[in-house]
Design a protein around this motif. Structure first.
Motif, PDB file in Angstrom:
ATOM      1  N   PHE A 124      19.441  -7.819  -4.283  1.00 46.31           N
ATOM      2  CA  PHE A 124      18.083  -8.331  -4.270  1.00 46.31           C
ATOM      3  C   PHE A 124      17.103  -7.464  -3.566  1.00 46.31           C
ATOM      4  N   CYS A 125      15.763  -7.686  -3.651  1.00 50.02           N
ATOM      5  CA  CYS A 125      14.596  -6.678  -3.196  1.00 50.02           C
ATOM      6  C   CYS A 125      14.482  -7.075  -1.605  1.00 50.02           C
ATOM      7  N   ASP A 126      15.331  -6.256  -1.059  1.00 50.69           N
ATOM      8  CA  ASP A 126      15.087  -6.374   0.597  1.00 50.69           C
ATOM      9  C   ASP A 126      13.735  -5.329   1.046  1.00 50.69           C
ATOM     10  N   ILE A 127      13.231  -6.022   1.965  1.00 50.24           N
ATOM     11  CA  ILE A 127      11.896  -5.311   2.367  1.00 50.24           C
ATOM     12  C   ILE A 127      12.392  -3.959   3.094  1.00 50.24           C
ATOM     13  N   VAL A 128      13.283  -4.065   3.709  1.00 46.74           N
ATOM     14  CA  VAL A 128      13.914  -2.607   4.694  1.00 46.74           C
ATOM     15  C   VAL A 128      14.239  -1.629   3.727  1.00 46.74           C
ATOM     16  N   LEU A 129      15.076  -2.012   2.595  1.00 39.80           N
ATOM     17  CA  LEU A 129      15.444  -1.015   1.886  1.00 39.80           C
ATOM     18  C   LEU A 129      14.211  -0.566   0.714  1.00 39.80           C
ATOM     19  N   LEU A 130      13.396  -1.538   0.492  1.00 41.78           N
ATOM     20  CA  LEU A 130      12.251  -1.273  -0.215  1.00 41.78           C
ATOM     21  C   LEU A 130      11.181  -0.128   0.482  1.00 41.78           C
ATOM     22  N   ILE A 131      11.199  -0.360   1.857  1.00 38.54           N
ATOM     23  CA  ILE A 131      10.487   0.792   2.500  1.00 38.54           C
ATOM     24  C   ILE A 131      11.149   2.153   2.741  1.00 38.54           C
ATOM     25  N   LYS A 132      12.365   2.105   2.683  1.00 38.40           N
ATOM     26  CA  LYS A 132      13.082   3.388   2.556  1.00 38.40           C
ATOM     27  C   LYS A 132      12.837   4.042   1.234  1.00 38.40           C
ATOM     28  N   LEU A 133      12.612   3.423   0.208  1.00 39.77           N
ATOM     29  CA  LEU A 133      12.255   4.077  -1.027  1.00 39.77           C
ATOM     30  C   LEU A 133      10.936   4.838  -1.371  1.00 39.77           C
ATOM     31  N   SER A 134      10.066   4.498  -0.191  1.00 37.85           N
ATOM     32  CA  SER A 134       8.578   5.291  -0.234  1.00 37.85           C
ATOM     33  C   SER A 134       8.659   6.625  -0.136  1.00 37.85           C
TER      34      SER A 134
ATOM     35  N   ARG B 250       0.818  -1.143  -0.082  1.00 38.46           N
ATOM     36  CA  ARG B 250       0.062   0.031   0.082  1.00 38.46           C
ATOM     37  C   ARG B 250       0.858   1.289   0.026  1.00 38.46           C
ATOM     38  N   LEU B 251       2.131   1.087   0.152  1.00 39.70           N
ATOM     39  CA  LEU B 251       3.105   2.494   0.159  1.00 39.70           C
ATOM     40  C   LEU B 251       3.104   3.163  -1.172  1.00 39.70           C
ATOM     41  N   PRO B 252       3.153   4.359  -1.183  1.00 40.28           N
ATOM     42  CA  PRO B 252       3.297   5.056  -2.691  1.00 40.28           C
ATOM     43  C   PRO B 252       4.904   5.136  -2.889  1.00 40.28           C
ATOM     44  N   PHE B 253       5.263   5.048  -4.080  1.00 35.42           N
ATOM     45  CA  PHE B 253       6.796   5.332  -4.505  1.00 35.42           C
ATOM     46  C   PHE B 253       6.809   6.146  -5.687  1.00 35.42           C
ATOM     47  N   CYS B 254       7.517   7.265  -5.290  1.00 38.47           N
ATOM     48  CA  CYS B 254       7.530   8.331  -6.439  1.00 38.47           C
ATOM     49  C   CYS B 254       8.632   8.301  -7.383  1.00 38.47           C
ATOM     50  N   ASN B 255       9.811   9.105  -7.079  1.00 40.11           N
ATOM     51  CA  ASN B 255      10.866   9.026  -8.032  1.00 40.11           C
ATOM     52  C   ASN B 255      12.169   7.921  -7.831  1.00 40.11           C
ATOM     53  N   ALA B 256      12.211   7.757  -6.701  1.00 43.73           N
ATOM     54  CA  ALA B 256      13.227   7.043  -6.179  1.00 43.73           C
ATOM     55  C   ALA B 256      13.296   5.309  -6.610  1.00 43.73           C
ATOM     56  N   ASN B 257      14.189   4.954  -7.208  1.00 45.51           N
ATOM     57  CA  ASN B 257      13.983   3.500  -7.590  1.00 45.51           C
ATOM     58  C   ASN B 257      15.229   2.546  -7.475  1.00 45.51           C
ATOM     59  N   ARG B 258      16.110   2.964  -7.019  1.00 44.00           N
ATOM     60  CA  ARG B 258      17.524   2.510  -6.749  1.00 44.00           C
ATOM     61  C   ARG B 258      17.434   1.720  -5.421  1.00 44.00           C
ATOM     62  N   ILE B 259      17.886   0.294  -5.456  1.00 43.06           N
ATOM     63  CA  ILE B 259      17.959  -0.238  -4.192  1.00 43.06           C
ATOM     64  C   ILE B 259      19.437  -0.558  -4.054  1.00 43.06           C
ATOM     65  N   ASP B 260      20.171  -0.461  -2.956  1.00 43.39           N
ATOM     66  CA  ASP B 260      21.492  -0.618  -2.766  1.00 43.39           C
ATOM     67  C   ASP B 260      21.592  -1.964  -2.341  1.00 43.39           C
ATOM     68  N   HIS B 261      21.416  -2.947  -3.262  1.00 41.30           N
ATOM     69  CA  HIS B 261      21.296  -4.582  -2.662  1.00 41.30           C
ATOM     70  C   HIS B 261      21.432  -5.266  -3.868  1.00 41.30           C
TER      71      HIS B 261
ATOM     72  N   THR C 175       6.795   6.075   6.637  1.00 39.48           N
ATOM     73  CA  THR C 175       6.759   4.738   6.752  1.00 39.48           C
ATOM     74  C   THR C 175       7.205   4.222   8.142  1.00 39.48           C
ATOM     75  N   ARG C 176       6.971   5.205   9.272  1.00 40.43           N
ATOM     76  CA  ARG C 176       7.339   4.875  10.562  1.00 40.43           C
ATOM     77  C   ARG C 176       6.426   3.529  11.155  1.00 40.43           C
ATOM     78  N   THR C 177       5.291   3.444  10.679  1.00 39.28           N
ATOM     79  CA  THR C 177       4.269   2.427  10.972  1.00 39.28           C
ATOM     80  C   THR C 177       4.711   1.073  10.368  1.00 39.28           C
ATOM     81  N   VAL C 178       5.036   1.024   9.234  1.00 35.09           N
ATOM     82  CA  VAL C 178       5.391  -0.070   8.564  1.00 35.09           C
ATOM     83  C   VAL C 178       6.633  -0.381   9.066  1.00 35.09           C
ATOM     84  N   GLU C 179       7.839   0.297   9.335  1.00 36.60           N
ATOM     85  CA  GLU C 179       9.024   0.024  10.131  1.00 36.60           C
ATOM     86  C   GLU C 179       8.854  -0.558  11.306  1.00 36.60           C
TER      87      GLU C 179
END
Length: 282
Positions: free
Chosen positions: A143-153, A130-141, A157-161
């Motif tokens: 593979f897709c790690d959920i912690v880094l994906l949350i930071k792109l929103s 349900r998180l919105p993602f705007c312009n940031a689309n680079r994951i420093d990993h 994201t405090r509740t999700v974290e």
């Protein structure tokens, strides 16, 4: 390939040898299956990216990778706690072991592991979707790690974290406490055995699982106690250990350190040699 072949070999040995149709090897068979699933959820895409030079991943595939990596990891930690309990009953209550760890109860423990892993993963997954993602689309990993994906929103994201951290901590430290308590009782019981040979035999039945527990929990706990300034770089190293090194070591740990597994492997190889000779005889 080594991870796949090694873990498939463990599964094949356990299924084909009736002497291994016991709770300990039932759970080991499921652990090897989880290692295969965890590996195939990460490594094929990573290898394809390295070989083809295409480091992009679609948003749906990224979410799918996040979900299955978290789900399978949570299930594995609960299963390790279950395997610790199995060894606790086998060492501390050997006469009651067949009655306590019957086939029905083992299946219930396995389903409980999957249920706990699912419940710990589904809520953070729904929140991330349900998180919105705007312009940031680079994951420093890699593979897709959920912690880094949350930071792109681009939303709060405090509740999700918080939910993700609480669920991960509950699974990780809850299962660790269960495993630690089981091994405290196991070690206490073994040290009270009258003879050294009995102690060595008891230790040998637990050594493989204990070694794997140290590898699995040690790498993940390292993520929690590291300095925040090195979190991203350490994340990659520890994730590499979890997704590649530990599954790679698993077949060697459980086969080379287990006398019954080595015996089953020798019997299986001998049977295949005999069959091969019959097939090629004239």
């Amino acid at each position: 390939l080594v991870i796949l072949v090694g873990n498939l070999l463990i599964i094949a040995l356990i299924l084909s040898d009736r002497d291994l149709h016991r709770p300990m090897y039932f759970f080991l068979c499921n652990l090897s299956s989880l290692e295969i699933f965890i590996t195939t959820s990460i490594i094929p895409k990573t290898v394809a990216s390295l070989l083809m030079g295409n480091k992009t991943i679609s948003y749906p595939f990224c979410l799918t990778q996040c979900y299955f990596y978290s789900l399978l990891g949570n299930i594995e930690f609960v299963l390790l706690a279950v395997m610790s309990y199995d060894r606790y009953v086998a060492i501390c209550y050997p006469l009651r072991y067949p009655m306590l760890m019957n086939s029905q109860f083992c299946v219930q423990l396995l389903w409980g592991s999957w249920t706990a892993g699912f419940l710990a993963t589904i809520v953070p997954a729904v929140l991330v979707v349900r998180l919105p993602f705007c312009n940031a689309n680079r994951i420093d990993h890699f593979f897709c790690d959920i912690v880094l994906l949350i930071k792109l929103s681009c939303a709060d994201t405090r509740t999700v974290e918080l939910v993700s951290f609480m669920n991960a901590s509950l699974i990780l430290f809850g299962s660790l406490i269960m495993s630690a308590m089981s091994y405290i009782y196991i070690i206490n019981t073994i040290l009270r055995l009258p003879s050294a040979s009995s102690q060595n035999k008891a230790f040998s039945t637990c050594s493989s699982h204990f070694t794997f527990v140290i590898l699995a929990y040690g790498s993940c706990i390292f993520l929690y106690v590291q300095p925040s300034t090195h979190k991203i770089s350490y994340n990659k190293i520890v994730s590499l250990l979890n997704t590649m090194v530990t599954p790679l070591m698993s077949p060697f740990i459980f086969s080379l350190r287990n006398e019954q597994m080595k015996k089953a492997l020798k019997v299986g190889l001998k049977r295949n040699v005999i069959i091969s000779r019959k097939c090629f005889s004239f």
